[in-house]
Design a protein around this motif. Sequence first.
Motif, PDB file in Angstrom:
ATOM      1  N   GLY A 103     -39.240 -60.765  61.013  1.00 41.11           N
ATOM      2  CA  GLY A 103     -38.907 -59.542  61.735  1.00 41.11           C
ATOM      3  C   GLY A 103     -38.410 -58.419  60.849  1.00 41.11           C
ATOM      4  N   GLY A 104     -38.466 -58.611  59.540  1.00 38.28           N
ATOM      5  CA  GLY A 104     -37.943 -57.621  58.601  1.00 38.28           C
ATOM      6  C   GLY A 104     -36.633 -58.078  57.987  1.00 38.28           C
ATOM      7  N   GLY A 105     -36.303 -57.531  56.885  1.00 38.40           N
ATOM      8  CA  GLY A 105     -35.090 -57.910  56.180  1.00 38.40           C
ATOM      9  C   GLY A 105     -35.326 -59.138  55.316  1.00 38.40           C
ATOM     10  N   VAL A 106     -34.266 -59.590  54.682  1.00 38.42           N
ATOM     11  CA  VAL A 106     -34.348 -60.750  53.804  1.00 38.42           C
ATOM     12  C   VAL A 106     -33.119 -61.615  53.985  1.00 38.42           C
ATOM     13  N   GLU A 107     -33.248 -62.860  53.575  1.00 38.67           N
ATOM     14  CA  GLU A 107     -32.095 -63.754  53.510  1.00 38.67           C
ATOM     15  C   GLU A 107     -32.175 -64.547  52.215  1.00 38.67           C
ATOM     16  N   ASN A 108     -31.018 -64.945  51.715  1.00 36.61           N
ATOM     17  CA  ASN A 108     -30.971 -65.706  50.469  1.00 36.61           C
ATOM     18  C   ASN A 108     -31.419 -67.148  50.695  1.00 36.61           C
ATOM     19  N   GLN A 109     -32.203 -67.642  49.768  1.00 36.63           N
ATOM     20  CA  GLN A 109     -32.713 -69.002  49.838  1.00 36.63           C
ATOM     21  C   GLN A 109     -32.498 -69.684  48.496  1.00 36.63           C
ATOM     22  N   VAL A 110     -32.035 -70.929  48.529  1.00 38.06           N
ATOM     23  CA  VAL A 110     -31.840 -71.697  47.304  1.00 38.06           C
ATOM     24  C   VAL A 110     -33.189 -72.227  46.860  1.00 38.06           C
ATOM     25  N   LEU A 111     -33.669 -71.710  45.738  1.00 33.91           N
ATOM     26  CA  LEU A 111     -34.954 -72.158  45.206  1.00 33.91           C
ATOM     27  C   LEU A 111     -34.780 -73.427  44.377  1.00 33.91           C
ATOM     28  N   PHE A 112     -33.725 -73.437  43.534  1.00 33.60           N
ATOM     29  CA  PHE A 112     -33.390 -74.627  42.753  1.00 33.60           C
ATOM     30  C   PHE A 112     -31.885 -74.845  42.878  1.00 33.60           C
ATOM     31  N   PRO A 113     -31.460 -76.044  43.255  1.00 35.31           N
ATOM     32  CA  PRO A 113     -30.024 -76.298  43.429  1.00 35.31           C
ATOM     33  C   PRO A 113     -29.292 -76.471  42.106  1.00 35.31           C
ATOM     34  N   LYS A 114     -27.994 -76.333  42.161  1.00 31.14           N
ATOM     35  CA  LYS A 114     -27.158 -76.584  40.994  1.00 31.14           C
ATOM     36  C   LYS A 114     -27.396 -78.001  40.481  1.00 31.14           C
ATOM     37  N   GLY A 115     -27.503 -78.142  39.154  1.00 31.91           N
ATOM     38  CA  GLY A 115     -27.771 -79.442  38.558  1.00 31.91           C
ATOM     39  C   GLY A 115     -29.239 -79.715  38.323  1.00 31.91           C
ATOM     40  N   TYR A 116     -30.114 -78.858  38.839  1.00 32.65           N
ATOM     41  CA  TYR A 116     -31.558 -79.043  38.653  1.00 32.65           C
ATOM     42  C   TYR A 116     -31.932 -78.778  37.198  1.00 32.65           C
ATOM     43  N   ARG A 117     -32.818 -79.616  36.654  1.00 34.28           N
ATOM     44  CA  ARG A 117     -33.293 -79.435  35.278  1.00 34.28           C
ATOM     45  C   ARG A 117     -34.518 -78.524  35.325  1.00 34.28           C
ATOM     46  N   LEU A 118     -34.340 -77.302  34.887  1.00 42.78           N
ATOM     47  CA  LEU A 118     -35.380 -76.285  35.011  1.00 42.78           C
ATOM     48  C   LEU A 118     -35.963 -75.939  33.645  1.00 42.78           C
ATOM     49  N   ASN A 119     -37.269 -76.058  33.552  1.00 36.54           N
ATOM     50  CA  ASN A 119     -37.989 -75.594  32.372  1.00 36.54           C
ATOM     51  C   ASN A 119     -38.826 -74.394  32.811  1.00 36.54           C
ATOM     52  N   PRO A 120     -38.564 -73.212  32.262  1.00 35.29           N
ATOM     53  CA  PRO A 120     -39.325 -72.023  32.676  1.00 35.29           C
ATOM     54  C   PRO A 120     -40.828 -72.193  32.539  1.00 35.29           C
ATOM     55  N   LEU A 121     -41.258 -73.067  31.612  1.00 29.08           N
ATOM     56  CA  LEU A 121     -42.686 -73.278  31.420  1.00 29.08           C
ATOM     57  C   LEU A 121     -43.305 -74.054  32.580  1.00 29.08           C
ATOM     58  N   ASP A 122     -42.466 -74.656  33.443  1.00 32.23           N
ATOM     59  CA  ASP A 122     -42.979 -75.319  34.642  1.00 32.23           C
ATOM     60  C   ASP A 122     -43.411 -74.307  35.698  1.00 32.23           C
ATOM     61  N   LEU A 123     -42.930 -73.081  35.586  1.00 31.94           N
ATOM     62  CA  LEU A 123     -43.176 -72.081  36.621  1.00 31.94           C
ATOM     63  C   LEU A 123     -44.453 -71.291  36.405  1.00 31.94           C
ATOM     64  N   LEU A 124     -45.050 -71.420  35.244  1.00 34.02           N
ATOM     65  CA  LEU A 124     -46.288 -70.709  34.970  1.00 34.02           C
ATOM     66  C   LEU A 124     -47.132 -71.525  34.011  1.00 34.02           C
ATOM     67  N   PRO A 125     -48.438 -71.487  34.192  1.00 40.04           N
ATOM     68  CA  PRO A 125     -49.302 -72.278  33.310  1.00 40.04           C
ATOM     69  C   PRO A 125     -49.288 -71.746  31.894  1.00 40.04           C
ATOM     70  N   ALA A 126     -49.371 -72.665  30.933  1.00 38.83           N
ATOM     71  CA  ALA A 126     -49.349 -72.268  29.526  1.00 38.83           C
ATOM     72  C   ALA A 126     -50.514 -71.340  29.194  1.00 38.83           C
ATOM     73  N   SER A 127     -51.634 -71.508  29.923  1.00 37.07           N
ATOM     74  CA  SER A 127     -52.810 -70.677  29.661  1.00 37.07           C
ATOM     75  C   SER A 127     -52.551 -69.204  29.950  1.00 37.07           C
ATOM     76  N   SER A 128     -51.511 -68.934  30.772  1.00 34.88           N
ATOM     77  CA  SER A 128     -51.210 -67.537  31.104  1.00 34.88           C
ATOM     78  C   SER A 128     -50.374 -66.859  30.017  1.00 34.88           C
ATOM     79  N   ILE A 129     -49.866 -67.645  29.062  1.00 37.31           N
ATOM     80  CA  ILE A 129     -49.056 -67.090  27.977  1.00 37.31           C
ATOM     81  C   ILE A 129     -49.950 -66.985  26.743  1.00 37.31           C
ATOM     82  N   ASN A 130     -50.478 -65.827  26.512  1.00 34.19           N
ATOM     83  CA  ASN A 130     -51.448 -65.661  25.428  1.00 34.19           C
ATOM     84  C   ASN A 130     -50.896 -64.892  24.236  1.00 34.19           C
TER      85      ASN A 130
END
Length: 226
Positions: A103-130
């Motif tokens: 209906g419009g507007g935004v709300e905050n959403q937890v994408l990754f919780p505290k304690g999550y092991r995050l590798n930025p390379l997991d979020l985009l394919p290596a082929s896109s980094i040229n």
Amino acid sequence: MHKLASFLTLCAFFLVSHAFAMDLGVQGSTWEIVEQDIRVRMSEDAAKVDWKKINDGVVDSAREYVNRPTRWDVAEAQVDDVKLVDITQVLTEDFIVPKPLPGGGVENQVLFPKGYRLNPLDLLPASSINQSYVIFSAESKEQLEWAKKLNNEHPSKFIYFTTDGVMDELSGVGMALYPVDKWFFITAQVNKTPSIVGVSNENPKHLTVAEFAPPYSTKKASEVIK
């Protein structure tokens, strides 16, 4: 007795001096005291100051200081070296992103919780980094010439970062330069110059960090980072 005589003589001197004292009148020209009160003078001087100009100068100086790129003192590589770096990090707090509502507007959403092991390379394919990143000291004539030659041979393969902080003096080098960010030292673990950072060909979830010792070779650089 001697002390008493001296005291009486001194008393007699002051009595005679007072008895024969007289008003000798005014000798020579006189003027009124016209020295200005220092507080009044300071107020008048302050009123003549262009305080807006001074304030603007202070603000500009502060802005220049805040925006001035940081200078990093990084040792020069003494031997060629290549290492794999895992840039996975454990989140110390929830990773929150805004989520659009139907209906419009935004709300905050937890994408990754505290304690999550995050590798930025997991979020985009290596082929896109040229492109890979070159970190070097432009104050080193040898490193600067090496970077310029590398840029001429591979005009779109690398992005160049300098550790020297002052960018104005580098405006005429004929290539795009950027101030290096602390991410390269903390996360990518760069600790020598010149270095090239890129996604590993063998392990796409890791970075390859290559350090180069003099004499600098663009051929070695292009072979290490495909």
